[in-house]
Design an enzyme around this catalytic site. Structure first.
Site, PDB file in Angstrom:
ATOM      1  N   GLY A  89       0.949  -1.690  -0.358  1.00 24.78           N
ATOM      2  CA  GLY A  89       0.640   0.075  -0.015  1.00 24.78           C
ATOM      3  C   GLY A  89       0.880   1.285   0.134  1.00 24.78           C
ATOM      4  O   GLY A  89       0.311   2.391  -0.391  1.00 24.78           O
ATOM      5  N   ARG A  90       2.150   1.294   0.083  1.00 21.99           N
ATOM      6  CA  ARG A  90       3.011   2.740   0.561  1.00 21.99           C
ATOM      7  C   ARG A  90       5.035   1.644  -0.103  1.00 21.99           C
ATOM      8  O   ARG A  90       5.183   2.307   0.914  1.00 21.99           O
ATOM      9  CB  ARG A  90       2.984   2.657   1.783  1.00 21.99           C
ATOM     10  CG  ARG A  90       3.051   1.881   2.865  1.00 21.99           C
ATOM     11  CD  ARG A  90       4.014   2.536   4.237  1.00 21.99           C
ATOM     12  NE  ARG A  90       4.368   1.797   5.094  1.00 21.99           N
ATOM     13  CZ  ARG A  90       4.944   2.688   5.843  1.00 21.99           C
ATOM     14  NH1 ARG A  90       4.748   3.570   6.380  1.00 21.99           N
ATOM     15  NH2 ARG A  90       5.092   1.508   6.945  1.00 21.99           N
ATOM     16  N   ASP A 249       2.388 -11.422   6.812  1.00 23.00           N
ATOM     17  CA  ASP A 249       2.880 -10.846   6.009  1.00 23.00           C
ATOM     18  C   ASP A 249       4.321  -9.592   6.136  1.00 23.00           C
ATOM     19  O   ASP A 249       4.191  -9.460   5.271  1.00 23.00           O
ATOM     20  CB  ASP A 249       1.765  -9.264   5.361  1.00 23.00           C
ATOM     21  CG  ASP A 249       1.284  -8.687   6.805  1.00 23.00           C
ATOM     22  OD1 ASP A 249       0.520  -9.529   7.790  1.00 23.00           O
ATOM     23  OD2 ASP A 249       1.219  -7.515   7.212  1.00 23.00           O
TER      24      ASP A 249
HETATM   25  P1  AMP Z   1       2.802  -2.453   7.728  1.00 28.31           P
HETATM   26  O1  AMP Z   1       2.282  -2.795   9.032  1.00 28.31           O
HETATM   27  O2  AMP Z   1       4.246  -1.710   7.347  1.00 28.31           O
HETATM   28  O3  AMP Z   1       3.109  -4.135   7.217  1.00 28.31           O
HETATM   29  O4  AMP Z   1       2.008  -2.875   7.565  1.00 28.31           O
HETATM   30  C1  AMP Z   1       0.694  -3.383   7.326  1.00 28.31           C
HETATM   31  C2  AMP Z   1      -0.227  -2.952   5.588  1.00 28.31           C
HETATM   32  O5  AMP Z   1      -0.773  -1.795   5.665  1.00 28.31           O
HETATM   33  C3  AMP Z   1       0.626  -3.228   4.263  1.00 28.31           C
HETATM   34  O6  AMP Z   1      -0.246  -3.738   3.289  1.00 28.31           O
HETATM   35  C4  AMP Z   1       0.539  -1.267   3.899  1.00 28.31           C
HETATM   36  O7  AMP Z   1       1.388  -1.480   2.438  1.00 28.31           O
HETATM   37  C5  AMP Z   1      -0.719  -0.744   4.884  1.00 28.31           C
HETATM   38  N1  AMP Z   1      -0.283   0.334   4.602  1.00 28.31           N
HETATM   39  C6  AMP Z   1       0.393   1.279   5.883  1.00 28.31           C
HETATM   40  N2  AMP Z   1       0.616   2.121   6.231  1.00 28.31           N
HETATM   41  C7  AMP Z   1      -0.195   2.599   4.200  1.00 28.31           C
HETATM   42  C8  AMP Z   1       0.298   4.004   4.584  1.00 28.31           C
HETATM   43  N3  AMP Z   1       0.646   5.181   5.283  1.00 28.31           N
HETATM   44  N4  AMP Z   1      -0.193   3.949   2.706  1.00 28.31           N
HETATM   45  C9  AMP Z   1      -0.982   2.719   2.296  1.00 28.31           C
HETATM   46  N5  AMP Z   1      -0.788   1.655   2.938  1.00 28.31           N
HETATM   47  C10 AMP Z   1      -0.349   1.550   4.157  1.00 28.31           C
HETATM   48 MG    MG Z   2       4.331  -5.301   6.265  1.00 28.41          MG
END
Ligand code: AMP
Ligand code: MG
Length: 477
Positions: A89-90, A249
C-alpha cells in the site's frame, strides 16, 4: 556504456515475470523535493553501485533507474490473528538488482505513494520511522542476523499527516526478496493453485537452490522455510530482539527479518516484554515469538496442501507432519546459540537446565539481558550468581577448550552494543527535529561493531537511566 552500467544498476526482474495476479504495475508517485538524508555507502559498494546511483531523485521515486520495472506486490496476511487482503500500500518494488557477485536483491522504495493496494492509506511514510528501520536493520545485520538492509533515506519535501504533520520520507530497502507467508496466503485465498505452484517454484529456485532436483520439491521447500524461520527466531531471542508485529505478511520466505515497525530490544530480562502500543494482549511479546512463528508457519503449511498431494486429506497430513518439526528445530537453534553465549563448544544433556537457571535468576533480579551475558566471566568471582557460577565453571572445565577459548567464543556471541531504545530515540529526535544527523551517524558507527566494547562506547551500553518512562513503540505508518 549505457546509463545503467554507468550507475551500476543491473536489473533482472524475475518476479515481474510471474503470473500477473501477483502484482500491479505501478510507478512511484513523484514527490516535491527529494533530499538525501543518509546513504549506506558500504552497502552500495557491495552492490556494485557507483556514485551515479546515489541519486535522491531515484531514491524518492521521481526517476526510474534504467532496467527497473516498478510493481506493487499483492499479498494477504493474518494481522493479530485476523485474515486480511493487503498488498504493497505504500511500497514499490523497482526490481531485482544483480550484484557483481551475482546475488539477486530486491530494491524496494517504502513510502513511495499510493498503489492499488493502499486502501485508505496515503501511501507515504514519515522520516522518523524510516530512519528507525535504517538503524535497527543495519544493527541486526552487523550482529550477523539475517535481515533486509537499508540503502538510503530521502525526505520528500512533503508533509505526511499522522496525529500531527511530519516530514515525509522514502526508505530504499534491499532484500533477498519480499515474498511473504502472506503472498502464499493471497494465492490460496483466491484458490489459484497454478500460480501457487509457480510461486513455490520461484521461491525454491531463488532462496533454496540447494533443493534443486529434490524428488519432493514442495515438501523440501516447506521444511527448509520452517527451519530457516526456527533459526531466525532463535537469533532474535538470543539478542533480546522483539519484532513487535509478527503478522504473516511480515514473515519472509527467505528467512530474513523484515518490516521494522514497532520492534525494539529488551532491556531487563522479562519474557512478557512488549513495546508496541497496540499489542495490548501481548500476542507478540518477547517470550511468545517462537510460538507465533509456529502459528504463522501453520498458515503457510495450509497454503501448501494442494502442492503436497492431489488428495486433500493426505496433503493435510503431510503438511502437519512437516510443521511438527518446528519446536525441536527452534529449541536446537536456540540452545546451540545459548551454549555459545555461555562459552560452551560441545553439548551436554544438562545444558538446557543450566541456561534455564540463569534466565530464572535474570528474570527474578530484573537484570539487563545484554549486559548480563556480556559481563559473564568464568574467571571471576560472581557472588550475585550464587551457586550457578560454580555449576557453570564446572561445566566449562569438562570441555577440552581453555577458559580463554570460552571467553573468545562468548565475546563474539554476546553483543556489547545493541540499539538501546533511549539511544535510538535520541538519534531520531536530533535527526527529525533539528536535522542534526551527528548522533545517528555516531550510533550507527557503534552498532556496526557490536562485539567491540571500547571505553568511549560505554554510554551506548548503559541501560536507560533509572526512572525513565516505560518505552513504547508505534506501528511505523
Ligand atoms: P506494515 O504495518 O508496514 O506491515 O503494513 C501493513 C499493511 O498496511 C501493508 O499492506 C502496507 O502496505 C499497508 N500500509 C501501511 N501504511 C500505509 C500507508 N500509509 N498507506 C497505505 N498503505 C499502508
Ligand atoms: Mg508489513
Amino acid at each position: 556504456m549505457s546509463a545503467s552500467t554507468q550507475a551500476g544498476w543491473r536489473f533482472d526482474n524475475s518476479y515481474a515475470r510471474l503470473p500477473e495476479v501477483l502484482f500491479a504495475r505501478q510507478n512511484p508517485v513523484s514527490v516535491a523535493k527529494p533530499t538525501l538524508v543518509i546513504c549506506n555507502q558500504k552497502l552500495a559498494t557491495s552492490m556494485g553501485l557507483d556514485s551515479g546511483a546515489i541519486d535522491a531523485e531515484v531514491f524518492a521515486g521521481n526517476v526510474i533507474p534504467p532496467g527497473a520495472e516498478p510493481i506493487a506486490q499483492a499479498y494477504a496476511g493474518h494481522q493479530y490473528g485476523h485474515f486480511t487482503m493487503l498488498g504493497d500500500g505504500r511500497a514499490i518494488l523497482l526490481g531485482e538488482h544483480l550484484t557483481p557477485a551475482g546475488v539477486r536483491l530486491d530494491v524496494q522504495l517504502k513510502g513511495s505513494g499510493r498503489t492499488p493496494f493502499s486502501r485508505r492509506g496515503d501511501g507515504r511514510a514519515a522520516l522518523g520511522p524510516m530512519l528507525r528501520e535504517y538503524i535497527i536493520s543495519e544493527a541486526m545485520h552487523a550482529m550477523g542476523i539475517p535481515t533486509t538492509r537499508s540503502l538510503a533515506v530521502v525526505t520528500t519535501g512533503e508533509t505526511v499527516y499522522r496525529d500531527t504533520g511530519l516530514p515525509g520520507a522514502v526508505l530504499t530497502r534491499i532484500a533477498a526478496s519480499h515474498i511473504r507467508v502472506g503472498t502464499f496466503e493471497y494465492l490460496a485465498a483466491t484458490k489459484n493453485v497454478e500460480a501457487l505452484r509457480s510461486l513455490a517454484d520461484h521461491t525454491r529456485q531463488r532462496h533454496y537452490p540447494e533443493l534443486t532436483g529434490d524428488a519432493e520439491p514442495h515438501r523440501a521447500l516447506l521444511e527448509a522455510v520452517i527451519d530457516r524461520q526456527a533459526a531466525l527466531i532463535a537469533r532474535w531471542m538470543l539478542v533480546g530482539f522483539i519484532h513487535g508485529v509478527m503478522n504473516t505478511d511480515n514473515m519472509a520466505l527467505s528467512g530474513e527479518t523484515i518490516d521494522y515497525g514497532p520492534c525494539a530490544f529488551m532491556d531487563a530480562y522479562d519474557p512478557e516484554t512488549v513495546f508496541s502500543s497496540i499489542d495490548r494482549q501481548g500476542r507478540y511479546a518477547y517470550g511468545n515469538q517462537a510460538r507465533i512463528a509456529h502459528w504463522n508457519l501453520a498458515r503457510l503449511a495450509e497454503t501448501f496442501v494442494p502442492l503436497l498431494d492431489d488428495d486433500e486429506t493426505r496433503g493435510v497430513e503431510i503438511a502437519k507432519e512437516i510443521l511438527g518439526i518446528f519446536p525441536d528445530r527452534f529449541e536446537s537453534h536456540w540452545l546451540g546459540g545459548m551454549r555459545e553465549k555461555l562459552g560452551l563448544f560441545n553439548a551436554e544433556s544438562e545444558d538446557l537446565g543450566l541456561v534455564g537457571e540463569l534466565l530464572e535468576i535474570m528474570a527474578r533480579e530484573k537484570w539487563d539481558f545484554t549486559n548480563t551475558f556480556r559481563n559473564l566471566n568464568p574467571a571471576a568471582e560472581a557472588p550475585e550468581l550464587g551457586a550457578w557460577q560454580a555449576k557453570w565453571q564446572a561445566r566449562l572445565s569438562r570441555q577440552p577448550q581453555t577458559i580463554e577459548d570460552a571467553l573468545a567464543l562468548m565475546r563474539k556471541s554476546n553483543p556489547a552494543v545493541i540499539p538501546r531504545n533511549h539511544k535510538v530515540e535520541e538519534a531520531l529526535a536530533a535527526a527529525v527535529a533539528s536535522g542534526d544527523l551527528g548522533p545517528m551517524h555516531r550510533l550507527l558507527e557503534a552498532l556496526a561493531n557490536p562485539f567491540e566494547d571500547a571505553p568511549e562506547k560505554q554510554h551506548y551500553r548503559d541501560p536507560a537511566p533509572a526512572g525513565s518512562e516505560p518505552y513504547q513503540t508505534f506501528c511505523g505508518t
